[in-house]
Each structure stands twice: as structure tokens, then as C-alpha cells.
Write an enzyme that holds these catalytic residues in place. Structure first.
Site, PDB file in Angstrom:
ATOM      1  N   LYS A 142     -35.157  44.138 107.882  1.00 11.98           N
ATOM      2  CA  LYS A 142     -35.313  44.416 106.454  1.00 11.98           C
ATOM      3  C   LYS A 142     -36.392  43.562 105.870  1.00 11.98           C
ATOM      4  O   LYS A 142     -36.900  42.662 106.654  1.00 11.98           O
ATOM      5  CB  LYS A 142     -34.020  44.564 105.632  1.00 11.98           C
ATOM      6  CG  LYS A 142     -33.075  45.399 106.234  1.00 11.98           C
ATOM      7  CD  LYS A 142     -31.788  45.146 105.387  1.00 11.98           C
ATOM      8  CE  LYS A 142     -30.697  46.427 106.017  1.00 11.98           C
ATOM      9  NZ  LYS A 142     -29.554  46.344 104.764  1.00 11.98           N
TER      10      LYS A 142
ATOM     11  N   TYR B 277     -31.253  56.212 102.968  1.00 11.07           N
ATOM     12  CA  TYR B 277     -30.127  55.822 102.389  1.00 11.07           C
ATOM     13  C   TYR B 277     -29.291  56.956 101.473  1.00 11.07           C
ATOM     14  O   TYR B 277     -28.395  56.595 100.812  1.00 11.07           O
ATOM     15  CB  TYR B 277     -30.160  54.501 101.612  1.00 11.07           C
ATOM     16  CG  TYR B 277     -30.246  53.365 102.749  1.00 11.07           C
ATOM     17  CD1 TYR B 277     -29.201  53.012 103.457  1.00 11.07           C
ATOM     18  CD2 TYR B 277     -31.379  52.726 102.656  1.00 11.07           C
ATOM     19  CE1 TYR B 277     -29.325  52.002 104.115  1.00 11.07           C
ATOM     20  CE2 TYR B 277     -31.508  51.542 103.503  1.00 11.07           C
ATOM     21  CZ  TYR B 277     -30.478  51.078 104.277  1.00 11.07           C
ATOM     22  OH  TYR B 277     -30.482  50.099 105.202  1.00 11.07           O
TER      23      TYR B 277
ATOM     24  N   PHE C 254     -25.082  50.534  93.920  1.00 10.65           N
ATOM     25  CA  PHE C 254     -26.134  49.812  94.243  1.00 10.65           C
ATOM     26  C   PHE C 254     -27.445  50.271  94.869  1.00 10.65           C
ATOM     27  O   PHE C 254     -28.331  49.766  95.561  1.00 10.65           O
ATOM     28  CB  PHE C 254     -25.743  48.698  95.600  1.00 10.65           C
ATOM     29  CG  PHE C 254     -25.086  49.383  96.818  1.00 10.65           C
ATOM     30  CD1 PHE C 254     -25.833  49.918  97.742  1.00 10.65           C
ATOM     31  CD2 PHE C 254     -23.882  49.710  96.872  1.00 10.65           C
ATOM     32  CE1 PHE C 254     -25.649  50.387  98.766  1.00 10.65           C
ATOM     33  CE2 PHE C 254     -23.057  50.120  97.995  1.00 10.65           C
ATOM     34  CZ  PHE C 254     -23.784  50.679  98.920  1.00 10.65           C
TER      35      PHE C 254
ATOM     36  N   ARG D 189     -23.225  46.387 115.888  1.00 11.58           N
ATOM     37  CA  ARG D 189     -22.406  45.830 114.819  1.00 11.58           C
ATOM     38  C   ARG D 189     -21.833  44.517 114.859  1.00 11.58           C
ATOM     39  O   ARG D 189     -22.078  43.647 114.008  1.00 11.58           O
ATOM     40  CB  ARG D 189     -21.277  47.122 114.418  1.00 11.58           C
ATOM     41  CG  ARG D 189     -21.995  48.288 113.960  1.00 11.58           C
ATOM     42  CD  ARG D 189     -23.000  48.566 112.813  1.00 11.58           C
ATOM     43  NE  ARG D 189     -21.998  48.126 111.900  1.00 11.58           N
ATOM     44  CZ  ARG D 189     -22.374  48.256 110.449  1.00 11.58           C
ATOM     45  NH1 ARG D 189     -23.339  49.168 110.226  1.00 11.58           N
ATOM     46  NH2 ARG D 189     -21.731  47.897 109.252  1.00 11.58           N
TER      47      ARG D 189
ATOM     48  N   THR E 221     -21.580  43.219 106.620  1.00 14.49           N
ATOM     49  CA  THR E 221     -22.737  43.480 105.483  1.00 14.49           C
ATOM     50  C   THR E 221     -22.690  42.465 104.624  1.00 14.49           C
ATOM     51  O   THR E 221     -23.980  42.033 104.349  1.00 14.49           O
ATOM     52  CB  THR E 221     -22.000  44.709 104.855  1.00 14.49           C
ATOM     53  OG1 THR E 221     -21.702  45.912 105.735  1.00 14.49           O
ATOM     54  CG2 THR E 221     -23.179  45.237 103.919  1.00 14.49           C
TER      55      THR E 221
ATOM     56  N   ARG F 291     -26.819  38.523 110.735  1.00 18.51           N
ATOM     57  CA  ARG F 291     -26.877  38.238 109.340  1.00 18.51           C
ATOM     58  C   ARG F 291     -26.302  36.976 108.929  1.00 18.51           C
ATOM     59  O   ARG F 291     -26.852  36.407 107.930  1.00 18.51           O
ATOM     60  CB  ARG F 291     -25.799  39.486 108.815  1.00 18.51           C
ATOM     61  CG  ARG F 291     -26.743  40.710 108.708  1.00 18.51           C
ATOM     62  CD  ARG F 291     -25.527  41.898 108.489  1.00 18.51           C
ATOM     63  NE  ARG F 291     -26.366  43.193 108.085  1.00 18.51           N
ATOM     64  CZ  ARG F 291     -25.691  44.327 108.141  1.00 18.51           C
ATOM     65  NH1 ARG F 291     -24.289  44.529 108.250  1.00 18.51           N
ATOM     66  NH2 ARG F 291     -26.181  45.386 107.714  1.00 18.51           N
TER      67      ARG F 291
ATOM     68  N   ASN G 231     -29.902  41.724 103.671  1.00 22.35           N
ATOM     69  CA  ASN G 231     -29.040  41.009 104.816  1.00 22.35           C
ATOM     70  C   ASN G 231     -29.458  41.447 106.139  1.00 22.35           C
ATOM     71  O   ASN G 231     -28.889  41.399 107.313  1.00 22.35           O
ATOM     72  CB  ASN G 231     -27.593  41.914 104.566  1.00 22.35           C
ATOM     73  CG  ASN G 231     -27.540  43.238 104.638  1.00 22.35           C
ATOM     74  OD1 ASN G 231     -28.765  43.946 104.965  1.00 22.35           O
ATOM     75  ND2 ASN G 231     -26.592  43.936 104.580  1.00 22.35           N
TER      76      ASN G 231
ATOM     77  N   HIS H 239     -30.410  46.206 109.637  1.00 25.99           N
ATOM     78  CA  HIS H 239     -29.708  47.633 109.427  1.00 25.99           C
ATOM     79  C   HIS H 239     -29.029  47.654 111.046  1.00 25.99           C
ATOM     80  O   HIS H 239     -29.620  47.636 111.874  1.00 25.99           O
ATOM     81  CB  HIS H 239     -30.344  48.622 109.199  1.00 25.99           C
ATOM     82  CG  HIS H 239     -29.842  49.857 109.170  1.00 25.99           C
ATOM     83  ND1 HIS H 239     -28.760  50.460 108.327  1.00 25.99           N
ATOM     84  CD2 HIS H 239     -29.819  50.921 110.131  1.00 25.99           C
ATOM     85  CE1 HIS H 239     -28.336  51.805 108.909  1.00 25.99           C
ATOM     86  NE2 HIS H 239     -28.913  51.944 109.852  1.00 25.99           N
TER      87      HIS H 239
ATOM     88  N   GLU I 224     -30.981  58.518 112.629  1.00 23.32           N
ATOM     89  CA  GLU I 224     -31.912  57.494 112.147  1.00 23.32           C
ATOM     90  C   GLU I 224     -32.864  57.253 112.946  1.00 23.32           C
ATOM     91  O   GLU I 224     -34.018  56.925 112.481  1.00 23.32           O
ATOM     92  CB  GLU I 224     -30.918  56.212 111.762  1.00 23.32           C
ATOM     93  CG  GLU I 224     -29.927  56.437 110.571  1.00 23.32           C
ATOM     94  CD  GLU I 224     -28.874  55.410 110.669  1.00 23.32           C
ATOM     95  OE1 GLU I 224     -28.196  55.368 109.693  1.00 23.32           O
ATOM     96  OE2 GLU I 224     -28.993  54.491 111.443  1.00 23.32           O
TER      97      GLU I 224
HETATM   98  N1  UDP Z   1     -25.512  47.206  99.978  1.00 25.08           N
HETATM   99  C1  UDP Z   1     -25.518  46.433  98.760  1.00 25.08           C
HETATM  100  N2  UDP Z   1     -24.490  46.186  98.015  1.00 25.08           N
HETATM  101  C2  UDP Z   1     -23.319  46.690  98.497  1.00 25.08           C
HETATM  102  C3  UDP Z   1     -23.289  47.136  99.830  1.00 25.08           C
HETATM  103  C4  UDP Z   1     -24.296  47.418 100.404  1.00 25.08           C
HETATM  104  O1  UDP Z   1     -26.712  46.288  98.348  1.00 25.08           O
HETATM  105  O2  UDP Z   1     -22.233  46.351  98.004  1.00 25.08           O
HETATM  106  C5  UDP Z   1     -26.793  47.367 100.890  1.00 25.08           C
HETATM  107  C6  UDP Z   1     -26.887  46.380 102.038  1.00 25.08           C
HETATM  108  O3  UDP Z   1     -28.442  46.493 102.144  1.00 25.08           O
HETATM  109  C7  UDP Z   1     -26.304  47.032 103.150  1.00 25.08           C
HETATM  110  C8  UDP Z   1     -26.700  48.663 102.628  1.00 25.08           C
HETATM  111  O4  UDP Z   1     -26.649  48.534 101.341  1.00 25.08           O
HETATM  112  O5  UDP Z   1     -26.685  46.988 104.432  1.00 25.08           O
HETATM  113  C9  UDP Z   1     -25.845  49.684 103.383  1.00 25.08           C
HETATM  114  O6  UDP Z   1     -24.465  49.685 103.142  1.00 25.08           O
HETATM  115  P1  UDP Z   1     -23.368  49.807 104.196  1.00 25.08           P
HETATM  116  O7  UDP Z   1     -22.270  49.705 103.650  1.00 25.08           O
HETATM  117  O8  UDP Z   1     -23.723  50.996 104.928  1.00 25.08           O
HETATM  118  O9  UDP Z   1     -23.686  48.391 105.136  1.00 25.08           O
HETATM  119  P2  UDP Z   1     -24.092  48.189 106.878  1.00 25.08           P
HETATM  120  O10 UDP Z   1     -23.673  49.359 107.471  1.00 25.08           O
HETATM  121  O11 UDP Z   1     -25.723  47.878 106.454  1.00 25.08           O
HETATM  122  O12 UDP Z   1     -23.514  47.099 107.055  1.00 25.08           O
HETATM  123 MG    MG Z   2     -24.066  51.245 106.993  1.00 30.22          MG
END
Ligand code: UDP
Ligand code: MG
Length: 135
Positions: A11, A51, A59, A87, A93, A104, A114, A117, A128
């Protein structure tokens, strides 16, 4: 359908902080083969489309702004059990909850910025990956 592939982005914060090399090294040392790799800047429209699943979340607007704020590195990765293992490699996250030794934990600045992705399913990995790469 390829169940041994996942999709990742490094990112904008991690690219700006010059962590592309460190993060790709962690990915390769984690046993993932880099199948496709591309550095690109997303327009707000493209980031919003990527997204779209989060459109209703509070968010979303900030996330789209952040993800289009500078270049990202997109990649397709290959490994047995790629989605789940990746993951695990990236961690939670919210970096505050990410395990020691995860990408992360090491590089994320906040729950939004973070560092990386990682796809959450084989189906999304396929969608994706196809968003960035033709093959
Ligand atoms: N995100 C954020 N605030 C939140 C949750 C997620 O800004 O409370 C952002 C963060 O960059 C995250 C992305 O949105 O990686 C996608 O969210 P997701 O829940 O899919 O998390 P991920 O799969 O990336 O762990
Ligand atoms: Mg996700």
C-alpha cells in the site's frame, strides 16, 4: 480454478517509506513465488472499484483517498494454501492486534495505512488478480 494463488498490494504508505524490497523479501522468504508484479498509481475511481465491497462502511471514503494517494505494488503470489498462509504472514488488519513477525506488525502505521492487502478467499484472489493482470 487456481486455489494456490493469492493477490497482494503493497500500500501507498509502505511504498513511500521505501519498504517494497523488505516486504517482497518477507513474501519470498515465506515461500511465495511472485507470479506477476506491477507498480502503479490507482485513480480514486479505480481504488473505489477495488474496494467496492466496503462501500457502505464508514471508512470507505478515507480508504479510497488513501489508496489513491501514491503508487502501490500489485502482485499475484503462488504457494500451497496461498490465501490462508498469506493472511497469516501479513497479520491482523489492525497492526495493534498483529502477531510479532508479521508484515503488518513490522510496517503498518495504522488500521488504515496497514502496509499490505491480502485476498480473503480463492474467489476474491482470482477477481482481484484479474483487476490488475490480464493473464
Ligand atoms: N480499514 C480501515 N478501517 C477499518 C477497517 C479497515 O481503514 O476500520 C481499511 C484497511 O486499510 C483495510 C481495508 O480497509 O486493510 C480493508 O478492510 P478489511 O476489513 O477487508 O481488512 P483486510 O482484509 O485488509 O485485513
Ligand atoms: Mg479484506
Amino acid at each position: 480454478m487456481a486455489t494456490n494463488r493469492t493477490f497482494t498490494m503493497i500500500k501507498p504508505d509502505a511504498v513511500a517509506d521505501q519498504h517494497i524490497g523488505d516486504i517482497l523479501a518477507m513474501i519470498e522468504h515465506g515461500g511465495f513465488r511472485i507470479v506477476e508484479l506491477q507498480k502503479v498509481t490507482l485513480t480514486p475511481e479505480r481504488a473505489g472499484e477495488f474496494y467496492a465491497v466496503h462501500k457502505e462502511r464508514p471508512f470507505y471514503g478515507d480508504l479510497v483517498k488513501y489508496m489513491s494517494s501514491g503508487p502501490i505494488v500489485a502482485a499475484i503470489l503462488e504457494k500451497d494454501n496461498a490465501v490462508a498462509d498469506f493472511r497469516t504472514l501479513i497479520g491482523a488488519t489492525n497492526p495493534a492486534n498483529a502477531e510479532e513477525g508479521t508484515i503488518r506488525k513490522k510496517f503498518a502505521k495504522s488500521i488504515e495505512a496497514n502496509a499490505v492487502h491480502g485476498s480473503d478467499s480463492d474467489e476474491n484472489a482470482q477477481i482481484e488478480g484479474a483487476f490488475f493482470f490480464k493473464s
